[in-house]
Design an enzyme around this catalytic site. Structure first.
Site, PDB file in Angstrom:
ATOM      1  N   LYS A 254     -21.816 -39.101  35.608  1.00 19.63           N
ATOM      2  CA  LYS A 254     -22.896 -39.347  34.654  1.00 19.63           C
ATOM      3  C   LYS A 254     -22.900 -38.199  33.653  1.00 19.63           C
ATOM      4  O   LYS A 254     -23.204 -37.060  33.995  1.00 19.63           O
ATOM      5  CB  LYS A 254     -24.245 -39.424  35.369  1.00 19.63           C
ATOM      6  CG  LYS A 254     -25.386 -39.749  34.412  1.00 19.63           C
ATOM      7  CD  LYS A 254     -26.672 -39.989  35.179  1.00 19.63           C
ATOM      8  CE  LYS A 254     -27.758 -40.588  34.318  1.00 19.63           C
ATOM      9  NZ  LYS A 254     -28.025 -39.886  33.085  1.00 19.63           N
ATOM     10  N   ARG A 259     -25.799 -42.050  24.538  1.00 20.22           N
ATOM     11  CA  ARG A 259     -25.146 -43.335  24.738  1.00 20.22           C
ATOM     12  C   ARG A 259     -24.787 -43.953  23.391  1.00 20.22           C
ATOM     13  O   ARG A 259     -25.579 -43.897  22.450  1.00 20.22           O
ATOM     14  CB  ARG A 259     -26.100 -44.256  25.475  1.00 20.22           C
ATOM     15  CG  ARG A 259     -25.471 -45.571  25.839  1.00 20.22           C
ATOM     16  CD  ARG A 259     -26.196 -46.120  26.996  1.00 20.22           C
ATOM     17  NE  ARG A 259     -25.688 -47.360  27.480  1.00 20.22           N
ATOM     18  CZ  ARG A 259     -26.237 -48.008  28.504  1.00 20.22           C
ATOM     19  NH1 ARG A 259     -27.296 -47.497  29.081  1.00 20.22           N
ATOM     20  NH2 ARG A 259     -25.733 -49.122  28.927  1.00 20.22           N
ATOM     21  N   ARG A 274     -28.760 -45.268  21.574  1.00 17.61           N
ATOM     22  CA  ARG A 274     -29.518 -45.866  22.666  1.00 17.61           C
ATOM     23  C   ARG A 274     -30.722 -46.659  22.153  1.00 17.61           C
ATOM     24  O   ARG A 274     -31.123 -47.648  22.727  1.00 17.61           O
ATOM     25  CB  ARG A 274     -29.986 -44.723  23.571  1.00 17.61           C
ATOM     26  CG  ARG A 274     -30.668 -45.159  24.800  1.00 17.61           C
ATOM     27  CD  ARG A 274     -31.294 -43.971  25.481  1.00 17.61           C
ATOM     28  NE  ARG A 274     -32.165 -44.472  26.503  1.00 17.61           N
ATOM     29  CZ  ARG A 274     -31.897 -44.406  27.792  1.00 17.61           C
ATOM     30  NH1 ARG A 274     -30.805 -43.832  28.209  1.00 17.61           N
ATOM     31  NH2 ARG A 274     -32.732 -44.914  28.649  1.00 17.61           N
ATOM     32  N   PHE A 344     -17.368 -46.560  29.024  1.00 17.34           N
ATOM     33  CA  PHE A 344     -17.596 -47.062  30.382  1.00 17.34           C
ATOM     34  C   PHE A 344     -17.819 -48.568  30.478  1.00 17.34           C
ATOM     35  O   PHE A 344     -17.957 -49.097  31.570  1.00 17.34           O
ATOM     36  CB  PHE A 344     -18.690 -46.292  31.114  1.00 17.34           C
ATOM     37  CG  PHE A 344     -20.017 -46.228  30.409  1.00 17.34           C
ATOM     38  CD1 PHE A 344     -20.823 -47.342  30.310  1.00 17.34           C
ATOM     39  CD2 PHE A 344     -20.466 -45.029  29.864  1.00 17.34           C
ATOM     40  CE1 PHE A 344     -22.051 -47.283  29.671  1.00 17.34           C
ATOM     41  CE2 PHE A 344     -21.692 -44.949  29.218  1.00 17.34           C
ATOM     42  CZ  PHE A 344     -22.486 -46.089  29.128  1.00 17.34           C
TER      43      PHE A 344
END
Ligand code: AMP
Length: 564
Positions: A254, A259, A274, A344
């Site tokens: 993590k 993001r 995000r 990811f």
């Protein structure tokens, strides 16, 4: 007949007055049924307290100071009327309604006015959002003034709520999905699925009205339209994670960064944060990396951008955020903080939505389509010891912890569930002293529910604030705390009460950040009161020196970051 904004305001007023969900859904469904197609999306957005659809990049950019100045001007009212009304209800919209009702100037003017329609309000909000750049301030002011001048007290209440972005009627997006399903007689899961894909219920409502269930079944992701993010729940221990994921799961590092959702169409790349804001301009090197490495013509991918020092070690998140805030900075003037991208997930590829596929398969497709871009480090295991070791490695390498992703899980946009779990080693809690408290809002407006937390300076004996929180205490505890704090009050200023530093609370937090907000130069991120430590005196509270130690220890782990 165009729908009046008054009708929408009256609907919201009725929603505010009830807590019965089914009744609320019925009322909204009835309202939606009677709208023209072009009114549906604006009305849905406004009922949810939004000026524009969720994915829209348009923002009103109007501060509360600007709004209140305009309101003072058009109502000619003394501002203490607002302060008192706000003190009573804790709700900005309701207080503005009172201000409008008491205004003599307004009462004369409204006699001759025509009614505002939902469509006009939307057009007006668009004009306000589009006014940017040199000389825009005055123009914006004029547009807002024109809009509010046409409003009745009730309309003003809800216009202000839309400006502030908070409805507080209790009617949230989930209920809106149900209302859309009922209004246009479409199964709820079809509405929910479309809403996830398009990232906004407003547009889905329009499609539902005009094209019915069949129209919804054709909804696909749109490149350059950000998709709601899949979110993780917190887990305390790795054993619990393995249990939840039926014995075996995929752990990933993590990373403590930001993001990003990357959209690519041909040579064009856009990056969303995000919060689904377009941050393409602040990350030119990531755009370049994506353009060079992703061969697919069309793709939507997700990853984390982290800031790194000159040796490639991760450095704190807040440094990266500076980059995002500088979207409008002049090229070259901005300090360049080096970044690195780790991907990811992949949600969409050349016309196909990949979200229904299991995680393991998406990860494979991701790997095959991103050239040299790194993926987040991953370990698929069913062994507790291996997972524990992996967590340790992640922390030693300066990262936050692990994410665990259920191998057979689809990507569920906008949903925080147990298919993704996050595991972070908890930092030791701190015992801090409450030095100031503020009255809360809404339901909590009569309670001192927001607390400034201070650590003791071992050298001077002063109590220095390091954080603020309204989280962690139950209602009963807050009521009791309010009573105790009032007895300790030394000074009251606006809605803030200064107290003698006596009450000690145990506080958990996520990180100690460098911050100019407090005199000590540090601030706790995501502080939360764990419990009240009546067994401790203020003298026994943790010291500012201890907070500093924790702050520095973070950087030992986070590589060679130097304190500035
Ligand atoms: P939190 O913000 O604490 O709810 O944690 C979830 C966030 O962790 C996501 O929104 C991502 O920004 C970030 N993150 C870091 N590494 C990963 C990863 N490997 N997979 C998913 N999210 C990650």
């Amino acid at each position: 007949m165009p729908t009046s904004f008054k009708a929408l305001a009256e609907l919201c007023e009725k929603l505010e007055a009830t807590r019965k969900r089914l009744l609320m859904i019925d009322m909204v469904a009835d309202f939606l049924k009677n709208l023209d197609s072009q009114e549906v999306e604006p009305a849905v957005s406004m009922i949810l307290g939004r000026a524009f659809p969720k994915w829209s990049q348009q923002t009103l950019e109007v501060s509360w100071t600007t709004l209140s100045e305009i309101i003072k001007r058009i109502t000619g009212i003394e501002w203490k009327v607002f302060s008192e009304a706000f003190g009573e209800t804790g709700d900005v919209g309701s207080a503005i309604k009172t201000v409008f009702e008491r205004s003599k100037v307004r009462r004369q003017a409204t006699l001759f006015e025509r009614t505002l329609t939902v469509a006009e309000v939307r057009r007006s909000l668009e004009a306000i959002a589009e006014t940017t750049g040199f000389g825009s301030r005055e123009k914006k002011d004029r547009l807002i003034e024109a809009l509010l001048s046409l409003a009745s007290p009730l309309e003003a209440k809800y216009l202000i709520k839309i400006f502030v972005g908070e409805m507080r009627t209790g009617f949230h997006e989930g209920l809106m999905e149900q209302a859309v399903a009922d209004a246009f007689q479409i199964p709820l899961d079809a509405v929910q699925k479309s809403s996830m894909t398009l990232g906004d219920i407003g547009e889905v409502a329009v499609m539902a009205k005009t094209e019915g269930e069949e129209g919804l079944s054709k909804i696909r992701f749109k490149i350059f339209r950000p998709v709601g993010l899949m979110l993780a729940q917190m887990a305390d221990r790795i054993a619990e994670v393995l249990d939840e994921h039926e014995g075996k799961t995929a752990f990933e590092y993590k990373l403590d960064g930001a993001r990003v959702q990357i959209h690519k169409l041909g040579d064009e790349v856009k990056i969303f944060s995000r919060r689904l804001t377009d941050v393409t301009e602040s990350l030119p090197e990531i755009v370049e990396t994506a353009r060079k490495n992703i061969v697919a013509k069309e793709a939507i991918l997700e990853g984390e951008v982290i800031a790194v020092d000159d040796r490639g070690y991760p450095i704190p998140f807040q440094h990266l955020m500076r980059r995002f805030r500088r979207v409008h900075a002049i090229e070259g003037a901005a300090e360049r903080i080096p970044t690195r991208l780790y991907l990811f997930d992949i949600l969409y590829l050349n016309g196909d939505s990949l979200v229904p596929l299991p995680y393991a398969q998406r990860r494979q497709i991701l790997k095959e389509n991103v050239g040299k871009i790194s993926l987040t480090k991953q370990l698929v295991t069913d062994k507790l010891e291996d997972a524990e070791q992996f967590l340790k490695e992640a922390i030693d390498a300066g990262h936050e912890g692990l994410m665990a992703k259920k191998l057979d899980s689809p990507y569920t946009p906008g949903i925080r569930g147990k298919r993704w779990l996050k595991i972070k080693p908890v930092l030791e809690p701190l015992d801090l002293v409450i030095v100031t408290a503020e009255y809360g809002y809404g339901r909590r407006h009569e309670w001192l529910s927001d607390y400034y937390l201070a650590a003791r300076d071992a050298e001077t004996g002063d109590f220095l604030p390091v954080g603020k929180t309204f989280k962690g205490l139950t209602d009963a505890e807050i009521i009791e705390m309010t009573k105790r704090l009032k007895e300790l009050a030394t000074k009251e200023e606006h809605r803030r009460v200064f107290v003698i530093p006596t009450i000690v609370v145990e506080v958990t937090y996520n990180e100690v950040q460098k911050s100019p907000k407090y005199k000590c130069g540090m601030a706790l991120r995501f502080a939360r009161i764990n419990r009240i430590r009546d067994d401790k005196t203020a003298e026994e509270a943790d010291t500012i020196q201890r907070v500093k130690e924790i702050y520095e220890k973070q950087f030992l782990k986070k590589g060679r970051y130097k304190t500035e």
